[in-house]
Design a protein around this motif. Structure first.
Motif, mmCIF file in Angstrom:
data_model
loop_
_atom_site.group_PDB
_atom_site.id
_atom_site.type_symbol
_atom_site.label_atom_id
_atom_site.label_comp_id
_atom_site.label_asym_id
_atom_site.label_seq_id
_atom_site.Cartn_x
_atom_site.Cartn_y
_atom_site.Cartn_z
ATOM 1 N N LEU B 16 0.842 -1.211 0.000
ATOM 2 C CA LEU B 16 0.000 0.000 0.000
ATOM 3 C C LEU B 16 0.877 1.261 0.000
ATOM 4 C CD1 LEU B 16 -2.836 -1.078 2.466
ATOM 5 C CD2 LEU B 16 -3.046 -0.717 0.021
ATOM 6 N N SER B 17 1.975 1.195 0.729
ATOM 7 C CA SER B 17 2.908 2.343 0.734
ATOM 8 C C SER B 17 3.528 2.522 -0.643
ATOM 9 C CB SER B 17 4.025 2.153 1.747
ATOM 10 O OG SER B 17 3.507 1.730 2.965
ATOM 11 N N ILE B 19 2.152 1.761 -3.440
ATOM 12 C CA ILE B 19 1.104 2.369 -4.285
ATOM 13 C C ILE B 19 1.134 3.883 -4.094
ATOM 14 C CG2 ILE B 19 -1.403 2.619 -4.603
ATOM 15 C CD1 ILE B 19 -1.678 -0.345 -3.901
ATOM 16 N N LEU B 20 1.209 4.290 -2.840
ATOM 17 C CA LEU B 20 1.190 5.729 -2.527
ATOM 18 C C LEU B 20 2.441 6.419 -3.072
ATOM 19 C CD1 LEU B 20 -0.901 7.380 -1.017
ATOM 20 C CD2 LEU B 20 0.363 7.016 1.085
ATOM 21 N N GLY B 23 2.473 6.617 -6.779
ATOM 22 C CA GLY B 23 1.473 7.618 -7.166
ATOM 23 C C GLY B 23 2.011 9.028 -7.031
ATOM 24 N N ILE B 24 2.676 9.305 -5.923
ATOM 25 C CA ILE B 24 3.234 10.653 -5.707
ATOM 26 C C ILE B 24 4.284 10.955 -6.772
ATOM 27 C CG2 ILE B 24 4.625 12.060 -4.137
ATOM 28 C CD1 ILE B 24 3.201 10.586 -1.823
ATOM 29 N N SER B 26 4.553 9.651 -9.715
ATOM 30 C CA SER B 26 3.877 9.801 -11.007
ATOM 31 C C SER B 26 3.271 11.195 -11.155
ATOM 32 C CB SER B 26 2.794 8.732 -11.124
ATOM 33 O OG SER B 26 2.040 8.918 -12.273
ATOM 34 N N LEU B 27 2.736 11.707 -10.083
ATOM 35 C CA LEU B 27 2.086 13.024 -10.133
ATOM 36 C C LEU B 27 3.115 14.146 -10.239
ATOM 37 C CD1 LEU B 27 -0.889 13.854 -10.018
ATOM 38 C CD2 LEU B 27 -0.595 14.336 -7.608
ATOM 39 N N GLN B 32 6.104 12.932 -19.544
ATOM 40 C CA GLN B 32 4.894 12.115 -19.686
ATOM 41 C C GLN B 32 5.212 10.615 -19.643
ATOM 42 O OE1 GLN B 32 1.344 14.227 -21.683
ATOM 43 N NE2 GLN B 32 2.830 13.878 -23.300
ATOM 44 N N LYS B 35 5.891 9.498 -16.168
ATOM 45 C CA LYS B 35 4.607 9.506 -15.438
ATOM 46 C C LYS B 35 3.877 8.196 -15.649
ATOM 47 C CE LYS B 35 2.432 14.073 -15.274
ATOM 48 N NZ LYS B 35 2.621 14.361 -13.919
ATOM 49 N N LEU B 36 3.783 7.807 -16.920
ATOM 50 C CA LEU B 36 3.057 6.590 -17.251
ATOM 51 C C LEU B 36 3.740 5.365 -16.664
ATOM 52 C CD1 LEU B 36 1.859 7.017 -20.931
ATOM 53 C CD2 LEU B 36 0.497 6.974 -18.874
ATOM 54 N N LEU B 39 2.853 5.202 -13.069
ATOM 55 C CA LEU B 39 1.431 4.869 -12.945
ATOM 56 C C LEU B 39 1.236 3.373 -13.146
ATOM 57 C CD1 LEU B 39 -1.507 5.967 -12.738
ATOM 58 C CD2 LEU B 39 -1.531 6.036 -15.223
ATOM 59 N N MET B 42 2.400 1.553 -10.173
ATOM 60 C CA MET B 42 1.407 1.674 -9.110
ATOM 61 C C MET B 42 0.320 0.621 -9.290
ATOM 62 S SD MET B 42 -0.823 5.034 -8.105
ATOM 63 C CE MET B 42 -2.157 4.781 -9.209
ATOM 64 N N TYR B 43 -0.120 0.435 -10.553
ATOM 65 C CA TYR B 43 -1.166 -0.555 -10.793
ATOM 66 C C TYR B 43 -0.670 -1.978 -10.611
ATOM 67 C CZ TYR B 43 -5.358 2.012 -11.782
ATOM 68 O OH TYR B 43 -6.487 2.773 -11.628
ATOM 69 N N ALA B 46 -0.899 -2.542 -7.035
ATOM 70 C CA ALA B 46 -2.302 -2.765 -6.652
ATOM 71 C C ALA B 46 -2.723 -4.185 -7.013
ATOM 72 C CB ALA B 46 -3.206 -1.743 -7.344
ATOM 73 N N ILE C 9 -4.601 4.978 4.634
ATOM 74 C CA ILE C 9 -3.728 4.990 3.453
ATOM 75 C C ILE C 9 -4.561 5.207 2.199
ATOM 76 C CG2 ILE C 9 -2.194 3.579 2.008
ATOM 77 C CD1 ILE C 9 -1.184 2.245 4.586
ATOM 78 N N LEU C 13 -4.491 8.323 -0.495
ATOM 79 C CA LEU C 13 -4.478 8.186 -1.960
ATOM 80 C C LEU C 13 -5.609 9.009 -2.569
ATOM 81 C CD1 LEU C 13 -2.821 6.555 -4.018
ATOM 82 C CD2 LEU C 13 -4.525 4.768 -3.872
ATOM 83 N N LEU C 16 -4.600 12.551 -2.525
ATOM 84 C CA LEU C 16 -3.617 12.777 -3.585
ATOM 85 C C LEU C 16 -4.328 12.995 -4.925
ATOM 86 C CD1 LEU C 16 -0.514 12.755 -3.877
ATOM 87 C CD2 LEU C 16 -0.679 10.370 -4.514
ATOM 88 N N LEU C 28 -2.670 14.553 -18.996
ATOM 89 C CA LEU C 28 -2.224 13.276 -18.459
ATOM 90 C C LEU C 28 -2.208 13.287 -16.935
ATOM 91 C CD1 LEU C 28 -1.153 10.457 -19.001
ATOM 92 C CD2 LEU C 28 1.156 11.394 -19.060
ATOM 93 N N PHE C 36 -5.901 7.653 -9.114
ATOM 94 C CA PHE C 36 -5.760 7.582 -7.655
ATOM 95 C C PHE C 36 -7.130 7.478 -6.993
ATOM 96 C CE2 PHE C 36 -1.654 8.147 -8.629
ATOM 97 C CZ PHE C 36 -1.089 9.408 -8.615
#
Lengths: 527, 186, 116
Positions: B16-17, B19-20, B23-24, B26-27, B32, B35-36, B39, B42-43, B46, C9, C13, C16, C28, C36
């Motif tokens: 879970l961490s 994933i977080l 995600g951060i 990626s953002l 680009q 980023k992908l 992402l 992250m998936y 998950a 958590i 997300l 975020l 994008l 998220f």
């Protein structure tokens, strides 16, 4: 016999089945570009909408309510579906008039039918899963419809580039609100595994913190979905740039679905109002104030007709929120609140459709959307001008018109409260909130009326034709700036003027308790 | 005492961490393609976490749709990155500083968004603490098998399946209609 | 495993995603923020089902149909954007798609058609 048997079996989805049937039938003609085929498909769709509307009302009148695991069909759902089908019939008229020359016209009609079909299922849905999925499908179909209406092949100029960008931005906001609804449902799931709001209301789970958090997020999503101030940017920008029929799809298919989601959460809201009516009333009054002031200031400061109508549409939502605030204050009961919400939507639709029919023709003739184009309109087009002025006055709430009746039923409870209140017995907080309610209602109605009068004055003003422009004006519009409306347009506008006038007079007579014995029901009666 | 449950919990929190964190990243990243990449990572995290929630079947079924979406997103981004005219020029321009007013706008926007999110987070934390103290968890974890999920869908949710089929039909017709003509460019 | 920590958590997300949707400018980044929000809901559904309910199939059904419908919508939006590319980097990638952008013309006055 066979048909009535089939219709009995699929109750209450008769109207939805007709729309679906019309859409699937049209698929066989999807690639055709011939005009007779396009007209044929339009007629099929119109018949489907009209017969669906008839069946929908008939089903309810013969006493057939329906409820199961996924769907619920009762008076409210019947009203909502009837409004959507009636408005869709009108939008079909606009789509046909403005887009029949396009190569993908039949595809537009097919997707339009699917959109209304999705909307009818969404209205009847009761289960969380069904609500979410049908809403997502409806938003998807609406996006596909609007993008197709605004599609002219490759991007050729800045205008089309701008329209594309704002269309994407608008539906990104819709997708964002949809995802907030998903998040809300996931939190509600944490508090209970019940699958509908009615089940949760009957249990003690309604007081759970996660349930409240989930419901709060869903209400926040409705706020974003309806582009209420200060998040109106994407909506205002898109309505200025998109195709004429798309604007009506946004106003009368997209926005009502947000209101219908609010009505699905109504019982839950009433439960929380009983517990925290002071804070919730402040919230509703604030939202009504934002809509009233923001909408009216935006409308008064712009010279674009579309932007004026877009802002006034948002401003008219303040009446809906005032009705909710009135219920929260305890001066309007829930049935009257429902009546006010539906009537406001109906009057807005009945006034906006013909007004927009006139203004869209003006815009098409002159090529630009400016309020200068309607200067002296009444002088050059007397019959349409008179109808236009009457519709605008009705929308503004002139006494004896339909708009007035709604304002009457908002103000009457407030006036009754102040007449009967005893300062010693009433709570001071309640009294202060009532004063705020009066101020907001007054600001909303007066400011709104001022905007309408501004448009009427421009319509009545003498247009100044510069000699250099005269020939160009003649070429575009006909002699001396007169716009030649088709007979269809004139019949359309006249029909609505008469309807508005009839509803206004009937309502006024009911208010002053004169029974003309024309109907065996009252249009001002709550459900 | 280190037992299976403890190990499971550690792996769960770790994923879970991840994933977080992905995600951060990626953002925050500007490029680009990167980023992908994050992402996608992250998936994947998950997806692995779904094993720990014993719901691989659900994630797999939903994952088919996600995969198609990501294929399109990747195609879209790579088309912009590889065939976008003027990319190198704008990478050069970005190295120059922003003007004062736009920098202020960006900072104000950033601060407001952060404050808003922290506020919402604080409200959620404060008002749900009691809920988590009062809930009773199940004694043993169990999840339905894929067949029972499909049985549930088949017996109760036929209208939803039909709705999805119709929206796919509508989308197919839309795809044909929305594609611009072969001749000419935007 | 503690449901409370997992829930926090997943809400982090969610925040975020909320931050990204409110702050980010590029198309994008906004789509990534939406992922998220979707993942946060997924974690909520799965963790609540595992810790609070026994063998519940409803949430799995909800996730499947919700994901299909949401991703069809997002797919349509991305596809539309893809089909209307100008192939000019500045116009396609650096375009400001901020969902909530304060702009004077959204409150009063006029805006020009090419005002992006």
């Amino acid at each position: 016999m066979i048909i009535s048997g089939i219709l009995d079996k699929i109750h209450p989805f008769n109207s939805s089945a007709l729309l679906l049937g019309a859409a699937l039938f049209s698929v066989f003609f999807g690639l055709s570009r011939k005009k007779p085929v396009k007209i044929f498909i339009t007629i099929i769709s119109a018949l489907a909408f009209a017969y669906g509307l008839f069946l929908n009302i008939q089903n309810y009148v013969i006493g057939r309510v329906f409820s199961n695991y996924l769907f619920n069909y009762d008076f409210l759902q019947m009203m909502q579906i009837s409004i959507i089908l009636f408005i869709s019939l009108n939008i079909l008229f606009f789509i046909s008039v403005n887009n029949i020359e396009k190569n993908n016209f039949i595809k537009i009609i097919i997707i339009f039918n699917f959109t209304v079909f999705g909307s009818s299922l969404y209205i009847m849905s009761n289960n969380f899963l069904m609500i979410f999925t049908s809403l997502a499908v409806f938003i998807t179909c609406t996006f596909q419809l609007i993008s197709l209406l605004n599609s002219n092949g490759n991007i050729k100029n800045v205008d089309e580039y701008s329209t594309r960008n704002h269309l994407i931005r608008y539906f990104l906001v819709s997708a964002f609100s949809l995802l907030l609804i998903l998040a809300g449902f996931s939190l509600i799931f944490g508090s209970t595994d019940f699958k509908s709001f009615s089940q949760i209301l009957e249990s003690e789970k309604i007081d759970s913190a996660l349930f409240k958090a989930g419901v709060f997020i869903i209400f926040a999503s409705i706020y974003f979905y309806l582009f209420i101030f200060p998040f109106q940017g994407a909506y205002i920008k898109l309505t200025k740039r998109c195709d004429i029929s798309s604007v009506l799809v946004i106003w009368f298919l997209y926005f009502p679905s947000g209101l219908f989601l609010f009505l699905k959460l109504k019982s839950t809201l009433f439960y929380f109002i009983e517990k925290n009516n002071f804070y919730l009333t402040i919230v509703f009054l604030t939202i009504a104030f934002l809509l009233a002031v923001g909408g009216n200031i935006g409308a008064v400061k712009t010279t674009s007709i579309r932007r004026i109508l877009a802002f006034l549409f948002l401003s008219s939502l303040s009446i809906t929120i005032l009705a909710v605030a009135g219920h929260s204050l305890g001066i309007i009961d829930d049935k009257r609140m429902d009546w006010l919400i539906f009537s406001n939507l109906a009057v807005t639709g009945l006034c906006y459709l013909p007004i927009f029919a006139v203004f869209s023709e003006v815009e098409k003739k002159y090529g630009i959307d400016s309020i200068e184009n309607i200067k002296g309109f009444a002088e050059k087009n007397k019959f349409v001008g008179i109808n236009l002025i009457f519709l605008l006055l009705s929308f503004g709430g002139l006494i004896g018109t339909s708009g007035y009746i709604i304002r009457f039923f908002i103000l009457k409870p407030i006036i009754d409260y102040f007449r009967n209140v005893s300062l010693l017995k009433t709570s001071s907080y309640n009294f202060i909130l009532m004063i705020f309610a009066v101020i907001i209602a007054a600001v909303s109605f007066i400011f709104f009326a001022a905007n309408i009068i501004r448009i009427i004055v421009i319509v009545l003003k003498k247009g100044e034709l510069k000699t250099g422009d005269l020939r160009e004006t003649d070429l575009k519009t006909g002699k001396n700036g007169k716009i030649n409306f088709s007979k269809l347009h004139i019949v359309y506008i006249t029909f609505y003027s008469i309807l508005i006038l009839f509803l206004g007079i009937t309502g006024l007579l009911e208010i002053i308790n004169i029974d003309i014995g024309f109907f065996n029901f009252r249009i001002t009666a709550f459900f | 005492m280190i037992d299976g449950k403890f190990v499971l919990a550690v792996i769960n929190y770790f994923l879970l961490s991840l994933i977080l964190i992905f995600g951060i990243i990626s953002l925050v990243l500007v490029d680009q393609r990167k980023k992908l990449t994050f992402l996608f990572l992250m998936y994947i995290s998950a997806g692995i976490a779904s094993f720990l929630f014993f719901t691989v079947a659900t994630f797999a079924l939903a994952g088919i749709v996600m995969l198609l979406f990501f294929l399109l997103l990747f195609t879209h981004v790579f088309q912009q990155e590889f065939f976008g005219f003027g990319k190198n020029y704008h990478n050069y321009k970005k190295q120059n500083k922003y003007s004062g007013k736009s920098q202020t706008n960006i900072i104000v926007n950033l601060v407001l968004s952060i404050i808003f999110c922290i506020f919402i987070g604080y409200l959620f934390y404060r008002y749900t603490q009691d809920f988590y103290k009062s809930i009773t968890m199940v004694k043993s974890f169990s999840t339905p098998v894929a067949i029972s999920i499909l049985d549930d869908i088949g017996s109760n949710y036929i209208p939803v399946i039909l709705l999805v089929i119709f929206v796919l039909t509508s989308s197919f017709i839309w795809f044909i209609g929305i594609l611009p003509g072969k001749k000419g460019k935007n | 495993m503690n449901i409370q920590y997992i829930s926090y958590i997943s809400f982090a997300l969610f925040l975020l995603g909320l931050f990204g949707a409110s702050y980010c400018r590029s198309f994008l980044s906004i789509i990534v923020s939406f992922q998220f929000l979707i993942l946060s809901s997924l974690i909520n559904f799965l963790s609540f089902a595992l810790f609070l309910y026994q063998s519940l199939a409803w949430d799995k059904t909800f996730i499947i149909f919700a994901f299909i419908s949401v991703y069809i919508l997002l797919f349509s939006i991305v596809f539309y954007n893809n089909s209307r590319q100008t192939h000019i980097y500045e116009l396609d990638v650096l375009r400001d798609f901020r969902l909530f952008k304060p702009d004077k013309s959204d409150w009063w006055g006029d805006d020009k058609i090419d005002d992006n």
